[in-house]
Write an enzyme that holds these catalytic residues in place. Structure first.
Site, PDB file in Angstrom:
ATOM      1  NE  ARG A 187       6.834   4.407   1.016  1.00  0.00           N
ATOM      2  CZ  ARG A 187       6.417   5.195   1.915  1.00  0.00           C
ATOM      3  NH1 ARG A 187       7.321   5.499   2.989  1.00  0.00           N
ATOM      4  NH2 ARG A 187       5.275   5.621   1.822  1.00  0.00           N
ATOM      5  CE  LYS A 217       3.121   3.326   3.201  1.00  0.00           C
ATOM      6  NZ  LYS A 217       3.149   3.089   4.682  1.00  0.00           N
ATOM      7  CD  GLU A 268       9.839   1.452  10.912  1.00  0.00           C
ATOM      8  OE1 GLU A 268       9.768   2.471  10.066  1.00  0.00           O
ATOM      9  OE2 GLU A 268       9.823   0.516  10.483  1.00  0.00           O
ATOM     10  CE1 TYR A 305       1.037  -0.444   4.189  1.00  0.00           C
ATOM     11  CE2 TYR A 305       0.286   1.664   4.267  1.00  0.00           C
ATOM     12  CZ  TYR A 305       0.991   0.816   5.134  1.00  0.00           C
ATOM     13  OH  TYR A 305       1.511   1.028   6.203  1.00  0.00           O
ATOM     14  CG  LEU A 326       8.217   2.290   5.281  1.00  0.00           C
ATOM     15  CD1 LEU A 326       8.073   1.189   4.295  1.00  0.00           C
ATOM     16  CD2 LEU A 326       6.878   3.093   5.459  1.00  0.00           C
ATOM     17  NE  ARG A 340      -4.924 -20.260   3.016  1.00  0.00           N
ATOM     18  CZ  ARG A 340      -3.913 -20.900   3.162  1.00  0.00           C
ATOM     19  NH1 ARG A 340      -3.765 -22.036   2.881  1.00  0.00           N
ATOM     20  NH2 ARG A 340      -2.958 -20.566   4.437  1.00  0.00           N
TER      21      ARG A 340
HETATM   22  N1  PMP Z   1       7.363   3.408   9.372  1.00  0.00           N
HETATM   23  C1  PMP Z   1       6.012   2.766   9.230  1.00  0.00           C
HETATM   24  C2  PMP Z   1       6.343   1.408   9.939  1.00  0.00           C
HETATM   25  C3  PMP Z   1       4.899   3.290   8.571  1.00  0.00           C
HETATM   26  O1  PMP Z   1       3.829   2.659   8.763  1.00  0.00           O
HETATM   27  C4  PMP Z   1       5.129   4.738   8.217  1.00  0.00           C
HETATM   28  C5  PMP Z   1       3.972   5.165   7.864  1.00  0.00           C
HETATM   29  N2  PMP Z   1       3.751   4.819   6.504  1.00  0.00           N
HETATM   30  C6  PMP Z   1       6.287   5.260   8.344  1.00  0.00           C
HETATM   31  C7  PMP Z   1       7.468   4.671   8.846  1.00  0.00           C
HETATM   32  C8  PMP Z   1       6.332   6.771   7.678  1.00  0.00           C
HETATM   33  O2  PMP Z   1       6.530   6.854   6.408  1.00  0.00           O
HETATM   34  P1  PMP Z   1       5.727   7.852   5.477  1.00  0.00           P
HETATM   35  O3  PMP Z   1       6.827   9.165   6.045  1.00  0.00           O
HETATM   36  O4  PMP Z   1       6.124   7.626   4.217  1.00  0.00           O
HETATM   37  O5  PMP Z   1       4.437   8.399   5.866  1.00  0.00           O
END
Ligand code: PMP
Length: 284
Positions: free
Chosen positions: A51, A147, A179, A32, A203, A100
Site C-alpha cells: 500500500r 493514504k 467508511e 503515511y 482506503l 513553494r
Molecule cells: N480508512 C481510513 C480513512 C483510515 O484512515 C484507516 C486507517 N489508516 C482505515 C480505513 C483502516 O486501514 P488499516 O486497516 O490499514 O489501518
C-alpha cells in the site's frame, strides 16, 4: 530520549529539523503508513509495504527505501525498547523541500521521510462493549484510496463525533456508506457481510483485506458492495476495522441502535478468528 528515523538515520527526536519549505508542511504533499507490532512481529507488513508503494506511485513520489520499511520499523522497536509490548509504527514520506509552487519541483528533490514508534494499550474494553458512531456526509476528496497526510476532513469530522461522545464518524457519499474517518466499516444484513468495495472513495484497509479473507475462510457470505444509508434499519450488526482498533463492534450508528445494543454473533466470530490468527502468529 525517543529515537526516530529521519532521512536514512536513527536520531534523537529533538535533533530532527524539517524545512519550512517542505511540501508536506505547505501542501500536505505526502503519504503515511501505520503498522502494528504484536510483541514479536508486525501484522501483514507486506500488505503495508504494497500500500505504501501504491500511495507513493499515485503521487509520483520517488522514495527508494520502501522495501526497507520493515527493517526501519524493527530498528525503531529495538532502539525504543518496545520489543515486548504492543506498539505502533508511523511512517510519513513527503515530496521534500522546495520553493513553494503548485508544480512539482523540477528537478526532483529528495523526499523527506520520518518514522517513529510508540507503545500503546489496546482499547480491549471497546472491542468488548462496542461503540456508538456518528453518520455524516463524506466531505473528503475523490482519492480516498491514497493514504495521504491531507486528513483535515477526517480530523474535523472525527472531532465532531468526539464532541458528541461518539467513537467514530462514518461517512455517507451520495446516499451510500463509504467508511469511517480512520476505519473501514462492515455490516451484517441477513447473515451476509457487506463492506464498500475498493474504490477511490475508500482506503483499502489492511485490516479490511484480512477480515474479508478471514470471513471467507470461515464460510461467512461476503459481498463487497456499498450499503445505502436508508438500509440501516435492516442492519443486524456492524463493526469497524483498523490497525489499532482491530475489529470493534458498532452498537449504534447515526442514532439507530443495532442488535439491542450488544455486539452481534457474526462480529464475535470474526473477532475470535482474528484473535486466533494473532495468537498463532505469536506462537511462530
Ligand atoms: N480508512 C481510513 C480513512 C483510515 O484512515 C484507516 C486507517 N489508516 C482505515 C480505513 C483502516 O486501514 P488499516 O486497516 O490499514 O489501518
Amino acid at each position: 530520549m525517543e529515537t526516530v528515523f529521519f532521512n536514512g538515520k536513527f536520531l534523537p527526536k529533538n535533533e530532527i529539523c524539517i524545512s519550512p519549505d517542505d511540501r508536506g508542511f505547505l501542501f500536505a504533499d505526502g503519504i503515511y503508513e501505520v503498522v502494528r507490532w504484536y510483541e514479536g512481529f508486525f501484522y501483514d507488513m507486506s500488505g503495508h509495504i504494497t500500500r505504501l508503494k501504491r500511495s507513493l506511485r499515485e503521487l509520483r513520489i520517488n522514495w527508494p527505501d520502501s522495501d526497507s520499511f520493515s527493517s526501519i520499523a524493527l530498528e525503531l522497536i529495538k532502539r525504543n525498547n518496545l520489543d515486548n509490548q504492543p506498539a505502533m509504527i508511523y511512517l510519513q514520506v513527503t515530496r521534500g523541500a522546495s520553493k513553494r509552487s503548485h508544480s512539482f519541483p523540477s528537478p526532483e528533490v529528495t523526499p523527506t521521510a520520518y518514522a517513529y514508534a510508540w507503545g500503546f494499550t489496546p482499547e480491549k474494553s471497546l472491542q468488548e462493549s462496542g461503540i456508538k458512531v456518528m453518520l455524516k456526509e463524506d466531505i473528503r476528496w475523490s482519492r480516498c484510496d491514497i493514504k495521504s497526510v491531507a486528513l483535515l476532513p477526517n480530523t474535523i469530522s472525527f472531532q465532531e463525533a468526539s464532541e458528541n461522545g461518539l467513537k467514530e464518524c462514518i461517512f455517507v457519499r451520495n446516499g451510500f456508506i463509504t467508511e469511517g474517518s480512520h476505519s473501514n466499516i462492515f455490516f451484517v444484513i441477513e447473515g451476509t457481510l457487506f463492506t464498500h468495495p475498493e474504490s477511490n472513495h475508500v482506503l483499502s484497509g489492511i485490516t479490511r483485506k484480512n477480515i474479508l479473507r478471514i470471513a471467507n475462510e470461515a464460510g461467512i457470505k461476503v459481498r463487497e458492495e456499498a450499503v445505502q444509508e436508508n438500509r440501516i434499519r435492516f442492519v443486524k450488526e456492524a463493526f469497524i476495522t483498523n490497525t489499532s482498533a482491530e475489529v470493534t463492534p458498532v452498537i449504534e450508528i447515526g442514532g439507530n441502535t443495532l442488535n439491542d445494543g450488544v455486539p452481534g454473533q457474526v462480529t464475535r466470530i470474526i473477532q475470535d478468528k482474528f484473535d486466533n490468527e494473532i495468537k498463532a502468529l505469536k506462537g511462530k
